[in-house]
Design a protein around this motif. Structure first.
Motif, mmCIF file in Angstrom:
data_model
loop_
_atom_site.group_PDB
_atom_site.id
_atom_site.type_symbol
_atom_site.label_atom_id
_atom_site.label_comp_id
_atom_site.label_asym_id
_atom_site.label_seq_id
_atom_site.Cartn_x
_atom_site.Cartn_y
_atom_site.Cartn_z
ATOM 1 N N GLN A 328 0.806 -1.225 0.050
ATOM 2 C CA GLN A 328 -0.068 0.028 -0.050
ATOM 3 C C GLN A 328 0.757 1.251 -0.046
ATOM 4 O OE1 GLN A 328 -2.388 0.506 3.522
ATOM 5 N NE2 GLN A 328 -3.449 1.997 2.645
ATOM 6 N N LEU A 329 1.828 1.204 0.812
ATOM 7 C CA LEU A 329 2.839 2.382 0.898
ATOM 8 C C LEU A 329 3.535 2.474 -0.425
ATOM 9 C CD1 LEU A 329 4.215 4.629 2.398
ATOM 10 C CD2 LEU A 329 5.796 2.919 3.061
ATOM 11 N N VAL A 330 3.914 1.695 -1.001
ATOM 12 C CA VAL A 330 4.694 1.806 -2.300
ATOM 13 C C VAL A 330 3.837 2.175 -3.431
ATOM 14 C CG1 VAL A 330 5.983 0.177 -4.299
ATOM 15 C CG2 VAL A 330 6.427 -0.263 -1.835
ATOM 16 N N GLU A 331 2.479 1.836 -3.574
ATOM 17 C CA GLU A 331 1.615 2.239 -4.549
ATOM 18 C C GLU A 331 1.461 3.678 -4.315
ATOM 19 O OE1 GLU A 331 -0.491 2.453 -7.762
ATOM 20 O OE2 GLU A 331 0.697 0.664 -7.111
ATOM 21 N N LYS A 332 1.267 4.099 -2.816
ATOM 22 C CA LYS A 332 0.901 5.769 -2.775
ATOM 23 C C LYS A 332 2.235 6.421 -3.077
ATOM 24 C CE LYS A 332 -1.240 7.232 1.206
ATOM 25 N NZ LYS A 332 -2.155 7.669 0.492
ATOM 26 N N LEU A 460 8.391 10.629 3.519
ATOM 27 C CA LEU A 460 7.982 9.223 3.940
ATOM 28 C C LEU A 460 6.893 9.145 5.102
ATOM 29 C CD1 LEU A 460 8.018 6.121 3.425
ATOM 30 C CD2 LEU A 460 10.115 6.044 4.851
ATOM 31 N N ASP A 461 7.175 9.882 5.953
ATOM 32 C CA ASP A 461 6.470 10.113 7.327
ATOM 33 C C ASP A 461 5.000 10.380 6.756
ATOM 34 O OD1 ASP A 461 5.850 10.026 10.173
ATOM 35 O OD2 ASP A 461 5.724 12.060 10.026
ATOM 36 N N VAL A 462 4.945 11.295 5.815
ATOM 37 C CA VAL A 462 3.457 11.951 5.618
ATOM 38 C C VAL A 462 2.906 10.771 4.923
ATOM 39 C CG1 VAL A 462 2.214 13.405 3.805
ATOM 40 C CG2 VAL A 462 4.382 14.235 5.063
ATOM 41 N N GLN A 463 3.470 9.921 4.143
ATOM 42 C CA GLN A 463 2.866 8.630 3.443
ATOM 43 C C GLN A 463 2.295 7.699 4.632
ATOM 44 O OE1 GLN A 463 1.754 9.373 0.401
ATOM 45 N NE2 GLN A 463 2.942 11.260 0.432
ATOM 46 N N LEU A 464 3.283 7.462 5.591
ATOM 47 C CA LEU A 464 3.184 6.504 6.702
ATOM 48 C C LEU A 464 1.924 6.971 7.576
ATOM 49 C CD1 LEU A 464 6.633 5.766 7.859
ATOM 50 C CD2 LEU A 464 5.064 4.195 6.792
ATOM 51 N N ASP A 465 1.584 8.201 7.669
ATOM 52 C CA ASP A 465 0.304 8.588 8.670
ATOM 53 C C ASP A 465 -0.803 8.432 7.624
ATOM 54 O OD1 ASP A 465 1.952 9.428 10.580
ATOM 55 O OD2 ASP A 465 2.085 11.329 10.160
ATOM 56 N N SER A 466 -0.747 8.259 6.451
ATOM 57 C CA SER A 466 -2.059 8.056 5.660
ATOM 58 C C SER A 466 -2.468 6.755 5.589
ATOM 59 C CB SER A 466 -1.722 9.163 4.355
ATOM 60 O OG SER A 466 -0.987 8.118 3.387
ATOM 61 N N LEU A 467 -1.755 5.929 5.857
ATOM 62 C CA LEU A 467 -2.079 4.456 5.618
ATOM 63 C C LEU A 467 -2.904 3.941 6.562
ATOM 64 C CD1 LEU A 467 1.536 2.783 5.363
ATOM 65 C CD2 LEU A 467 -0.055 3.464 3.565
ATOM 66 N N THR A 468 -3.904 3.012 6.067
ATOM 67 C CA THR A 468 -5.002 2.322 6.790
ATOM 68 C C THR A 468 -5.023 0.993 6.425
ATOM 69 O OG1 THR A 468 -6.173 4.475 6.595
ATOM 70 C CG2 THR A 468 -7.356 2.458 7.432
ATOM 71 N N PRO A 469 -4.855 0.067 7.547
ATOM 72 C CA PRO A 469 -4.442 0.391 9.077
ATOM 73 C C PRO A 469 -2.926 0.759 9.307
ATOM 74 C CG PRO A 469 -4.220 -2.053 8.690
ATOM 75 C CD PRO A 469 -4.775 -1.350 7.334
ATOM 76 N N ASN A 471 0.951 0.987 10.075
ATOM 77 C CA ASN A 471 1.700 0.039 9.791
ATOM 78 C C ASN A 471 2.959 0.082 10.971
ATOM 79 O OD1 ASN A 471 4.265 -1.482 9.099
ATOM 80 N ND2 ASN A 471 3.248 -1.991 7.161
ATOM 81 N N GLU A 472 2.683 -0.575 11.949
ATOM 82 C CA GLU A 472 3.439 -0.146 13.121
ATOM 83 C C GLU A 472 4.914 -0.574 13.108
ATOM 84 O OE1 GLU A 472 2.327 1.295 15.701
ATOM 85 O OE2 GLU A 472 0.337 1.262 15.149
ATOM 86 N N LYS A 473 5.080 -1.414 12.296
ATOM 87 C CA LYS A 473 6.463 -2.030 12.195
ATOM 88 C C LYS A 473 7.249 -1.008 11.194
ATOM 89 C CE LYS A 473 9.283 -5.982 10.625
ATOM 90 N NZ LYS A 473 9.062 -7.454 9.944
ATOM 91 N N LEU A 474 6.817 -0.255 10.252
ATOM 92 C CA LEU A 474 7.353 0.606 9.426
ATOM 93 C C LEU A 474 7.555 1.827 10.244
ATOM 94 C CD1 LEU A 474 5.810 0.513 5.784
ATOM 95 C CD2 LEU A 474 8.226 0.207 6.584
ATOM 96 N N CYS A 475 6.575 2.214 11.082
ATOM 97 C CA CYS A 475 6.654 3.508 11.844
ATOM 98 C C CYS A 475 7.561 3.240 13.026
ATOM 99 C CB CYS A 475 5.178 3.712 12.655
ATOM 100 S SG CYS A 475 3.790 4.076 11.489
#
Length: 505
Positions: A328-332, A460-469, A471-475
């Motif tokens: 999901q992150l890669v696609e975003k 990258l952080d901006v994109q991580l914050d928009s993920l649902t659900p 991703n605790e491991k990446l965060c």
């Protein structure tokens, strides 16, 4: 002998002859027009003796519908500033396409040169064959200007490159006439200033040379004994030349790697106006130029982020393995990356009327020195030291006693101040010892490198914050990475501060 003063443009357009004719008639200008075929051969010796002298030797055959004639030409070393070419030129009529050096005046040769030996070893390196349309214009102020359009190709050893260019040459009269016509030209034909002559492109073909793409900003070369006015115009000339080389680099290889130096060059020129603002007398003219520079810098402000996204998306890069944990992150990231302008949109801006006029206005300012600079009795190194000291103060990071995330935000806010400080060094640093200067600047460039990586992670952080659900491991990995990077930047900053600035030595 005649001094050749001309503006050269590389054409990014079609139907050029028709567009020029339409313009001339619409403006009711007085002119004569002729068309001819030009067959040119360029010569040197196997050890490139003419090239080493910065001489160009050419034979040229003119063919019209009614006659054929030939001449040989030597262009001796001259000056090229931002597309304005000025070189002493010697022409002699000949009966063949083989040069006869004895026909040139004896006094053009440097004292250590033996023309007879050169004659014996001449070889043909390349040819430039093209159709030429020439309009000789008589303007209202009495100036006479030649407007020339050439279309053909440069050939050497089975390789070839296109010729598609316009030259505006001043026969006699005011230099302003050259620029007035050029400003009209860029309104009707899509062009960009030409740094390299046909001969330079021919030499590149002969030597199988790759295009020369700027990879970083130049250190402006200044003479500490020159006056402030001379330093200002020398710097502007070198910065404008670098900008136009960056334009050529992007046109030849359109990607973010070559677009970066283009944007940096715009910022370097604008920074020069800022550095000298206290001694510039004509604030209105300089403000107009700064306004246009800021306009294009803003248009290309996305380039920084695009470069950072490229780092994130690089399949062999340091981040991609971690990012692949989240499809999901890669696609975003791919979606965000597609939002940036494409190559054609960038090219249209680079060859736009407004950008060409900006370059012409900068060049006109340099050639005519139209902005008055106040004189100063203070040694230029003292003035440079004051500016460099001021920039150092701005680059000292203030981020103590906060959480590492707050420190990261502060560092990102101060990144532009560090860039400005380094730009001041680009402008004024050449007046000081090169070895000491490089050692000092390298330490601050390490700090900037860390800040750039921090900016990449922040995107990258901006994109991580928009993920649902979420991703605790990446965060968790991200938080650890930020904390580690903040510590590295802090250490690099302390090291840079520990080095005595080169202007204090």
């Amino acid at each position: 002998m005649a001094d050749e003063i001309e503006l050269k443009f590389l054409v990014e357009d079609t139907d050029v002859v028709s567009k020029i004719e339409t313009y001339l008639k619409a403006e009711n200008l007085s002119y004569t027009h002729n068309q001819k075929t030009l067959i040119n051969s360029y010569f040197d010796t196997p050890d490139m003796a003419f090239r080493k002298l910065d001489f160009g030797l050419r034979t040229r055959t003119y063919k019209t519908a009614t006659e054929t004639s030939s001449e040989q030409t030597i262009k001796t070393s001259g000056q090229v500033v931002g597309g304005l070419h000025k070189r002493p030129e010697y022409n002699v009529n000949i009966n063949s396409n083989q040069p006869e050096l004895s026909l040139f005046p004896d006094d053009i040769w440097p004292s250590h040169t033996n023309p007879n030996h050169l004659q014996e070893t001449l070889i043909c390196l390349f040819s430039t064959d093209f159709e030429r349309h020439t309009w000789v214009l008589t303007l209202d102020n009495g100036s006479e200007v030649e407007l020339v359009y050439d279309y053909g190709e440069v050939k050497s050893g089975g390789r070839a490159t296109h010729i598609n260019e316009v030259e505006i040459e001043l026969s006699h009269g005011s230099t302003d006439a050259l620029f007035d016509l050029a400003n009209q030209l860029v309104e009707i034909v899509s062009v960009r200033p030409g740094i390299e002559s046909k001969a330079a492109r021919g030499y590149a073909l002969y030597n199988k040379a790759m295009p020369d793409h700027p990879t970083g900003l130049p250190m402006i070369q200044l003479n500490r004994h020159d006056g402030l006015s001379s330093i200002f115009y020398q710097g502007m000339s070198q910065a404008l030349t670098h900008l136009q080389k960056a334009v050529a680099g992007y046109i030849a290889q359109p990607d973010l790697e070559t677009l970066g130096p283009f944007v940096d060059s715009l910022i370097l020129i604008r920074h020069g106006f800022w550095l000298f603002e206290d001694v510039i007398e004509d604030e209105a003219q300089s403000e107009e130029l700064r306004k246009d520079l800021s306009h294009f810098i803003k248009l290309f402000s996305w380039v920084d982020n695009a470069q950072f996204f490229t780092v994130l998306m690089n399949k062999s890069g340091a981040y991609r393995k971690k990012l692949d944990y989240s499809e999901q992150l890669v696609e975003k990231l791919k979606i965000e990356n597609r939002r940036f302008p494409d190559e054609e949109q960038v090219k249209q801006l680079i060859v736009s009327e407004r950008f060409n006029k900006l370059q012409l206005n900068l060049l006109h300012m340099i050639v005519t020195q139209s902005i008055a600079i106040k004189s100063s009795q203070v040694d230029n190194r003292i003035l440079a030291s004051e500016k460099l000291e001021e920039s150092l103060h701005q680059a000292q990071l203030q981020a103590d006693g906060q959480s590492y995330m707050d420190v990261a935000k502060t560092l990102l806010g101060q990144r532009k101040l560090l860039i400005r400080s380094l730009l001041t060094g680009n402008w004024l640093g050449s007046q000081f010892d090169e070895t000491i200067r490089k050692n000092y600047r390298n330490a601050w460039l390490d700090v900037l490198e860390g800040m750039n990586e921090l900016q990449t992670l922040w995107l990258l952080d901006v994109q991580l914050d928009s993920l649902t659900p979420r991703n605790e491991k990446l965060c968790a990995w991200f938080d650890m990475k930020i904390e580690h990077l903040v510590e590295i930047i802090s250490q690099s900053h302390q090291h840079a501060l520990s080095i005595i600035p080169y202007w204090r030595e």
